[in-house]
Write a protein that holds these residues in place. Structure first.
Motif, short mmCIF file in Angstrom:
data_model
loop_
_atom_site.label_atom_id
_atom_site.label_comp_id
_atom_site.label_asym_id
_atom_site.label_seq_id
_atom_site.Cartn_x
_atom_site.Cartn_y
_atom_site.Cartn_z
N SER A 1 0.93 -1.18 0.12
CA SER A 1 -0.07 -0.15 0.12
C SER A 1 0.89 1.24 0.01
N ARG A 2 2.02 1.34 0.66
CA ARG A 2 2.90 2.35 0.58
C ARG A 2 3.47 2.55 -0.73
N LEU A 3 3.95 1.50 -1.44
CA LEU A 3 4.11 1.50 -2.79
C LEU A 3 3.38 2.24 -3.65
N HIS A 4 1.96 1.76 -3.60
CA HIS A 4 0.93 2.51 -4.57
C HIS A 4 0.73 3.89 -4.04
N ALA A 5 1.00 4.19 -2.81
CA ALA A 5 0.59 5.57 -2.38
C ALA A 5 1.91 6.35 -2.55
N GLY A 6 3.03 6.13 -3.14
CA GLY A 6 4.20 6.87 -3.48
C GLY A 6 5.00 7.28 -2.17
N LYS A 7 4.85 6.31 -1.06
CA LYS A 7 5.55 6.67 -0.19
C LYS A 7 6.58 5.68 0.34
N TRP A 8 7.42 4.95 -0.83
CA TRP A 8 8.62 4.06 -0.35
C TRP A 8 9.58 4.87 -0.43
N ARG A 9 10.40 4.23 0.29
CA ARG A 9 12.03 4.80 0.77
C ARG A 9 12.81 3.48 0.38
N ILE A 10 14.05 3.69 0.06
CA ILE A 10 15.21 2.70 -0.42
C ILE A 10 15.36 1.54 0.54
N GLU A 11 15.00 1.92 1.93
CA GLU A 11 15.03 0.73 2.71
C GLU A 11 13.65 -0.26 2.58
N ASP A 12 12.72 0.28 2.02
CA ASP A 12 11.49 -0.56 1.67
C ASP A 12 11.92 -1.59 0.67
N TYR A 13 12.47 -1.11 -0.42
CA TYR A 13 12.89 -1.87 -1.56
C TYR A 13 14.00 -2.84 -1.23
N ILE B 1 2.21 -8.48 -12.14
CA ILE B 1 2.41 -7.40 -11.17
C ILE B 1 4.01 -6.63 -11.28
N ALA B 2 4.90 -7.80 -11.62
CA ALA B 2 6.24 -7.31 -11.72
C ALA B 2 6.42 -6.32 -12.56
N GLY B 3 5.96 -6.10 -13.59
CA GLY B 3 6.11 -4.85 -14.52
C GLY B 3 5.48 -3.75 -13.68
N PRO B 4 4.41 -3.45 -13.44
CA PRO B 4 3.81 -2.24 -12.69
C PRO B 4 4.73 -1.94 -11.56
N TRP B 5 4.93 -2.98 -10.50
CA TRP B 5 5.78 -2.76 -9.50
C TRP B 5 7.25 -2.06 -10.05
N SER B 6 8.00 -2.59 -11.06
CA SER B 6 9.14 -2.09 -11.52
C SER B 6 9.15 -0.66 -11.70
N GLU B 7 7.92 -0.24 -12.35
CA GLU B 7 7.98 1.04 -12.91
C GLU B 7 7.69 2.16 -11.72
N LEU B 8 6.74 1.49 -10.64
CA LEU B 8 6.52 2.44 -9.70
C LEU B 8 7.72 2.61 -8.72
N ILE B 9 8.51 1.48 -8.48
CA ILE B 9 9.92 1.59 -7.63
C ILE B 9 10.86 2.33 -8.47
N GLN B 10 10.95 2.17 -9.76
CA GLN B 10 11.92 3.04 -10.45
C GLN B 10 11.69 4.57 -10.33
N LYS B 11 10.34 4.98 -10.38
CA LYS B 11 9.93 6.39 -10.58
C LYS B 11 10.03 6.90 -9.10
N GLN B 12 9.67 6.12 -7.98
CA GLN B 12 9.74 6.78 -6.75
C GLN B 12 11.15 6.99 -6.27
N LEU B 13 12.05 5.94 -6.62
CA LEU B 13 13.25 6.03 -5.70
C LEU B 13 14.31 6.38 -7.05
N ASP B 14 14.03 6.66 -8.15
CA ASP B 14 14.84 7.21 -9.42
C ASP B 14 16.02 6.03 -9.61
N LEU B 15 15.59 4.91 -9.76
CA LEU B 15 16.76 3.99 -9.86
C LEU B 15 16.99 3.57 -11.46
#
Length: 229
Positions: free
Chosen positions: A37-49, A155-169
């Motif tokens: 839920s934090r990932l989809h809310a745009g609230k992830w930190r590098i520690e979450d990943y 799910i892996a594809g959408p998650w990878s996009e969210l993770i990349q965008k939020q954490l600038d990876l």
């Protein structure tokens, strides 16, 4: 697909409908997991990943092992399924190394992810997989594959996009998820072939659906219990 299997009331068609509902319920329930839920809310930190990678590795490294165990439990009645299971296990037995590479790419130590223990949810998932795979002709494990391969494909594809965008990876930091977003579509095609071979009765179909429900719940438990060892 033969004409009988295509009938709306045929065991195969019924099983596919029930699996579709299991997936809908699973995907909806995933959104209630704090990490997700934090990932989809745009609230992830590098520690979450890092925590996700660290906790997933222990389950991924077991994946090819329980598939191989299941293949050894299949009798000659399911010879084609056994070959498919063995091929699948061979394809995936090094996938955990991609998780390690992603972990290192986001500042984690390889030794840390390699030595991390399973969390309590991963222990439950792993125990069930080996238990089921050790039974004679564990065809029901197709339900487990439906859930796990579905995660990669849907799910892996959408998650990878969210993770990349939020954490600038960079891409290499999410390579595990990007790879499975593409590759697991092939595995789902194989799953459809396996289902046509395996679902010869409503009883077999019900067993596959039951395994899918169990694995869906245990996979969610694994994500709920991040770092709880």
């Amino acid at each position: 697909m033969n004409a009988e299997a295509g009938r709306p009331d045929a065991p195969l068609a019924k099983t596919h409908r029930q699996l579709a509902q299991v997936w809908i319920d699973f995907e909806s329930a995933l959104m209630t997991v704090p990490l997700v839920s934090r990932l989809h809310a745009g609230k992830w930190r590098i520690e979450d990943y890092r925590a996700l990678l660290r906790n997933l590795r222990q389950q991924v490294i077991e994946g090819s092992r329980w598939i191989a165990r299941a293949s050894s439990s299949l009798t000659p009645t399911h010879e084609d399924l056994r070959s498919m299971f063995l091929s699948h296990a061979q394809e995936e037995h090094r996938d955990f190394r991609m998780l390690e590479d992603c972990y290192v790419a986001v500042g984690g130590a390889r030794e840390e992810i390699q030595n991390a223990p399973k969390n309590v949810g991963s222990e439950a998932l792993s125990a069930f997989m080996y238990h089921a795979a050790s039974k004679p002709d564990p065809v029901g494990l197709l339900g487990a594959m439906f859930i796990i391969e579905g995660l990669g494909n849907r799910i892996a594809g959408p998650w990878s996009e969210l993770i990349q965008k939020q954490l600038d990876l960079p891409d290499e930091a999410v390579s595990f998820f990007k790879y499975h977003a593409v590759n697991d579509s092939h595995h789902l095609d194989e799953f459809d072939e396996a289902m046509e071979m395996a679902v010869t009765s409503e009883e077999v179909g019900a067993d596959i659906v039951r395994h899918a429900k169990i694995v869906a719940r245990l996979y969610r438990l694994q994500l709920e219990e991040i770092d709880n060892v």
